[in-house]
Design a protein around this motif. Structure first.
Motif, short mmCIF file in Angstrom:
data_model
loop_
_atom_site.label_atom_id
_atom_site.label_comp_id
_atom_site.label_asym_id
_atom_site.label_seq_id
_atom_site.Cartn_x
_atom_site.Cartn_y
_atom_site.Cartn_z
N GLU A 141 6.18 -10.86 -7.42
CA GLU A 141 5.73 -10.38 -6.12
C GLU A 141 4.47 -9.53 -6.30
O GLU A 141 4.33 -8.82 -7.28
CB GLU A 141 6.84 -9.57 -5.46
N GLY A 142 3.58 -9.64 -5.33
CA GLY A 142 2.35 -8.87 -5.42
C GLY A 142 1.13 -9.75 -5.37
O GLY A 142 1.10 -10.79 -4.70
N ASN A 143 0.12 -9.35 -6.11
CA ASN A 143 -1.15 -10.06 -6.11
C ASN A 143 -0.97 -11.46 -6.67
O ASN A 143 -0.31 -11.68 -7.69
CB ASN A 143 -2.17 -9.28 -6.94
N SER A 194 -0.05 -12.66 -10.52
CA SER A 194 1.18 -13.41 -10.71
C SER A 194 0.92 -14.72 -11.44
O SER A 194 1.64 -15.10 -12.37
CB SER A 194 1.84 -13.68 -9.36
N ASP A 201 3.49 -8.63 0.69
CA ASP A 201 4.26 -8.18 -0.47
C ASP A 201 5.65 -7.67 -0.09
O ASP A 201 6.55 -7.67 -0.92
CB ASP A 201 3.50 -7.07 -1.20
#
Length: 891
Positions: free
Chosen positions: A445-447, A451, A710
């Motif tokens: 999860e996230g950018n 990832s 996110d």
């Protein structure tokens, strides 16, 4: 008592009142010499120190007669003379002072004869003063040891002498008493010989006792004085590390590097204790050395055995051995306890190795894990269960607790959690990565770029396993642009699923055809029907049109052509003939629930009307800004008719949108069918939404905004709020709103009428909401105001299907691609006439005239579609409002 004046000094003046202070003798050092002087002698009747009269209290005397006083204390050499401490001076008028003057005069000469000593420098001691106490301690310890050994030896020698004397007396008495007895003198000689043998044995016992004491005391002396030896050997300015520190460092390294160092040290200590105790017992008892060693072992093993010892020496030795045995037992107990605790801690934290084969390995942790585990468990149900290993950079107990909270049945599948990093080869070997049948790499999860970069490094680690990989790798990516690089690194082992791109394309398909989201859930999930690829040799040489009706429990939809390197062809021509090695792609409930059967008798008919559904311009609204929105625009332009409009409503400033779209790869010159209309605003503010013509849109797509992507809960809350606001605004703008209000008393809306307005508004336009959290599904399914898309669950289903069979990925890629085949929903009047009764096989053959494959249908009033119906040969009357689900070429 008259005083004896010194002839070399003049008499004191009569007018001076301090007549009792004698003048300084010429042989005493003056105040200018700055050397220490002898303390002032006095009587020993007072225990107080000598009082000193300052010059401020008395009238100054002439310089020649004044006594100088050194500011430094007397040197240590004067203290070693063991002179008694000077008592306090007598009082001023004390008549005994005359004797004091004579004593002072006599001791002054000896003081002058002694050479003056320099005062010791404060804060620094000579090297000899530091070394002397330690050497004295060593010598004293050695002397004590030798004295103790000598006393013990003398004690045993006296004991032997007494024993021999008693033996001689007894022998003499025995000789005198022998009268006519059969006792031979040779027996007496034997006693003397035994006595001669006892003498060297006693010396040996004394020597063994001395050895045991020396070995026991030597380490203590060495550890205490080893630092002193290093100081003597090294220079004063040398920075060499002391020997004791180097020894402690070597011991620490030995205990740290070798796993069995602690048990080995404990074993050596136990054996040394038994050996020293046996030697000591041999020295104080009359038993043999073997018996003493065994007795020493019994004292070590059981500290209560020393109660039977007799005599001071045996008792002292046995108590010492028992105390050592208790220490050894305590060390062993601590070592065993630490080993057991470490083992349980390793098991609790997931550090143990997984010994499994043909298991599914999942690397990473995300919100999709729950749905993925559920789908794999359903797929393994037909096999009696399986094994799933999850490795993530989390605590094992936390992972197990989170999995236990998931409300689904594993159906006999075991889930094993391990803590570790997929970037470390040792951790990958710990989960038997080389023996896994499928490896799933979840996106973090996230950018998106970060990832995908981590997924790329994970693929590099997997390809670096020396043992090789038995199964394939399924990688979840976040950005379509990174797919080429991952496939370049992984090669033929890698299958990619671009989650963001799949959901975007699926949303567009569902926006154009309401109800398609539920069909995709049924096909991608393992609860109902899914894709399977299998070879059937009995079908070789059969035309594809006949293959369609050869499976009563499955629906063929494609061919895997062996002559083209295993190429997947969906919806092939009817005249295609299956060759040797070709495999059939079907939609079935499970891989062991279908098989070909003899061809049934099916009546072929003709379509009631042959026409192409005309395309009309559409107006679509995008609420929110996705990361790959430019790809969605390109796909939508390929699907829509010319003259369509795409409204984009989000918080991104209009001046920045064109730049972002161009940076994303969108070419405005290639947009042939749609026109972009930009509006700026917040999708959760009602007045911003009211500025839009919401009632005029054919489809509305509520996207999970990039700013809150996110957080699944925050994104779903925003999407749900936007959905409710849009439906409410649409319901209030309907022309029949006044009629609905008139049925409610008092003009107030009840909950049922409010939801009723929402449902009426949903019949006029299609709203597709991108939902990330599965818990939001229940809210939308109960209200029935939106045809939703469950993003994370659909991606998990796709990952599970590709993990079970990597060939399915080619089928999904074609169904989601811009060109090729896709799933569509068709009205029944394309295949049926009014009041006509047909079975499912007959409808399948009629659809082939349009080059379509019917895979299911949805009856009028039904909530869900039926894929792969079980009864395909029974006739029934179809309603004009029934719809069929088909696979057809994109128009």
């Amino acid at each position: 008592m008259p005083l004896d004046p010194d002839p070399s000094s003049p008499p004191p003046p009569a007018h001076h009142r301090d007549w009792f202070f004698p003048p300084a003798p010429p042989f005493l050092p003056s105040s200018r010499a700055r050397t220490p002087r002898t303390p002032f002698p006095s009587t020993y009747r007072s225990s107080k120190p000598c009082s000193v009269y300052s010059f401020a209290d008395r009238r100054p005397l002439p310089t020649p007669r004044s006594r100088s006083r050194s500011p430094h204390p007397p040197p240590e050499q004067q203290q070693q003379q063991q002179t008694p401490p000077p008592p306090s001076a007598p009082r001023r008028r004390d008549p005994r002072y005359a004797g004091v003057r004579r004593d002072d005069a006599r001791t002054a000469a000896s003081v002058k004869a002694a050479p003056p000593t320099a005062a010791p420098v404060h804060g620094r001691k000579p090297a000899a003063s530091a070394i002397t106490p330690r050497w004295s301690g060593m010598l004293s310890a050695a002397v004590i040891l030798l004295c103790l050994a000598s006393l013990l030896r003398r004690n045993f020698s006296l004991h032997d002498q007494v024993y021999h004397l008693q033996l001689a007396v007894a022998t003499a008495k025995l000789q005198s008493c022998i009268v006519g007895s059969s006792l031979d003198m040779s027996d007496i000689d034997f006693l003397y010989q035994d006595d001669n043998i006892t003498m060297p044995n006693r010396s040996l016992k004394n020597f063994s006792l001395l050895i045991s004491l020396s070995v026991l005391y030597a380490p203590l002396v060495i550890l205490k004085y080893i630092d002193l030896v290093s100081k003597i050997r090294s220079s004063r300015d040398s920075e060499e590390v002391p020997i004791n520190k180097r020894f402690a460092y070597r011991v620490d390294i030995f205990l740290s590097l070798h796993p069995y160092a602690k048990p080995l040290v404990l074993l050596v200590a136990t054996l040394l204790l038994i050996a020293l105790g046996g030697l000591a017992l041999y020295g104080v008892t009359d038993d043999s050395l073997t018996d003493c060693l065994w007795l020493s072992w019994t004292f070590v093993a059981d500290s209560g055995n020393h109660a039977n010892a007799v005599g001071f020496g045996p008792k002292l030795v046995s108590v010492s051995i028992s105390i050592g045995g208790m220490l050894v037992f305590a060390m062993m107990l601590g070592l065993v306890t630490d080993s057991i605790s470490e083992k349980f801690d390793s098991l609790r934290k997931g550090r143990s190795e997984v010994i499994e084969q043909s298991h599914t390995l999942i690397l990473g942790w995300s919100d999709k894990l729950g749905s993925l585990l559920n789908q794999i468990a359903i797929a393994n149900e037909s096999l009696g269960g399986g094994t799933i290993v999850v490795m993530a950079e989390r605590d094992k107990e936390e992972m197990e607790a989170d999995i236990a909270k998931m409300e689904f049945d594993l159906k006999g599948t075991a889930v094993i959690c391990r803590s570790g990093s997929p970037l470390i080869l040792a951790d990958l070997k710990k989960v038997s990565v080389s023996k896994a049948r499928a490896i799933v790499v979840l996106a973090e999860e996230g950018n998106a770029d970060q990832s995908d970069a981590r997924a790329l490094r994970t693929v590099l680690s997997l390809t670096g396993v020396k043992e090789g990989l038995r199964g394939h790798i399924v990688v979840e990516l976040s950005d379509l642009d990174n797919e080429v690089l991952v496939k370049l690194v992984g090669g033929d082992l890698v299958e990619t699923v671009v989650a963001h791109d799949v959901i975007g394309r699926l949303m567009i398909q569902c926006a154009r055809q309401p109800g398609l989201a539920q069909i995709w859930e049924d096909i991608l999930g393992f609860e109902n029907c899914e894709f399977y690829i299998k070879r059937w040799p009995k079908l070789d040489g059969m035309r594809f049109e006949d293959v369609l009706i050869s499976f009563p429990d499955a629906i063929p939809c494609g061919i895997k052509v062996a002559s083209h390197g295993g190429k997947i062809i969906l919806n092939p021509d009817d005249c295609y003939v299956l060759q040797e090695g070709d495999e059939v792609i079907v939609i079935a409930e499970d891989d062991d629930t279908y098989a070909p059967a003899p061809l049934p008798k099916v009546r072929r008919g003709y379509l009631p009307k042959d026409f192409v559904v005309p395309k009309s311009p559409e107006r679509i609204l995008f609420c929110g800004w996705r990361r790959d929105i430019e790809d969605m625009i390109m796909v939508l332009d390929a699907f829509l008719a010319p003259g369509s409009e795409l409204w984009m409503f989000n918080e991104v400033p209009e001046v920045d949108r064109e730049r972002k779209l161009i940076d994303g790869g969108l070419d405005f010159s290639r947009l042939d069918n749609i026109t972009l209309v930009h509006r700026e605003g917040n999708a959760v503010i009602r007045r911003h939404l009211e500025s839009l013509p919401l009632e005029s849109f054919d489809s509305i797509l509520i996207l999970a905004d990039e700013s809150v992507e996110d957080s699944a809960i925050q994104a779903d809350s925003r999407s749900l709020a936007t959905l409710l606001l849009i439906r409410d605004i649409q319901a209030k703008r309907l022309p029949y709103r006044e009629a609905m209000v008139s049925h409610v008393p008092g003009g107030a809306f009840s909950e049922g009428s409010w939801i009723g307005e929402m449902q009426q508004a949903s019949d006029k336009s299609v709203i597709i909401s991108e939902i990330l959290d599965p818990r939001t599904k229940n809210l939308l399914s109960m209200s029935k105001i939106s045809d939703y898309v469950l993003s994370n669950e659909l991606v998990s289903m796709a990952l599970a299907m590709v993990a079970e069979d990597r060939q399915i990925n080619d089928v999904l890629e074609e169904l989601f691609a811009e060109q090729g085949n896709e799933m569509q929903i068709r009205p029944s009047d394309l295949y049926l006439r009014d009041e006509e009764e047909l079975n499912f096989f007959e409808i399948v053959l009629r659809a082939r005239q349009r080059k379509e494959i019917v895979i299911g249908y949805r009856l009028e009033g039904a909530e869900r579609a039926i894929i792969n119906p079980t009864d395909k040969v029974s006739r029934r009357r179809w309603s004009p409002k029934d719809v069929f689900v088909v696979i057809s070429e994109k128009e």
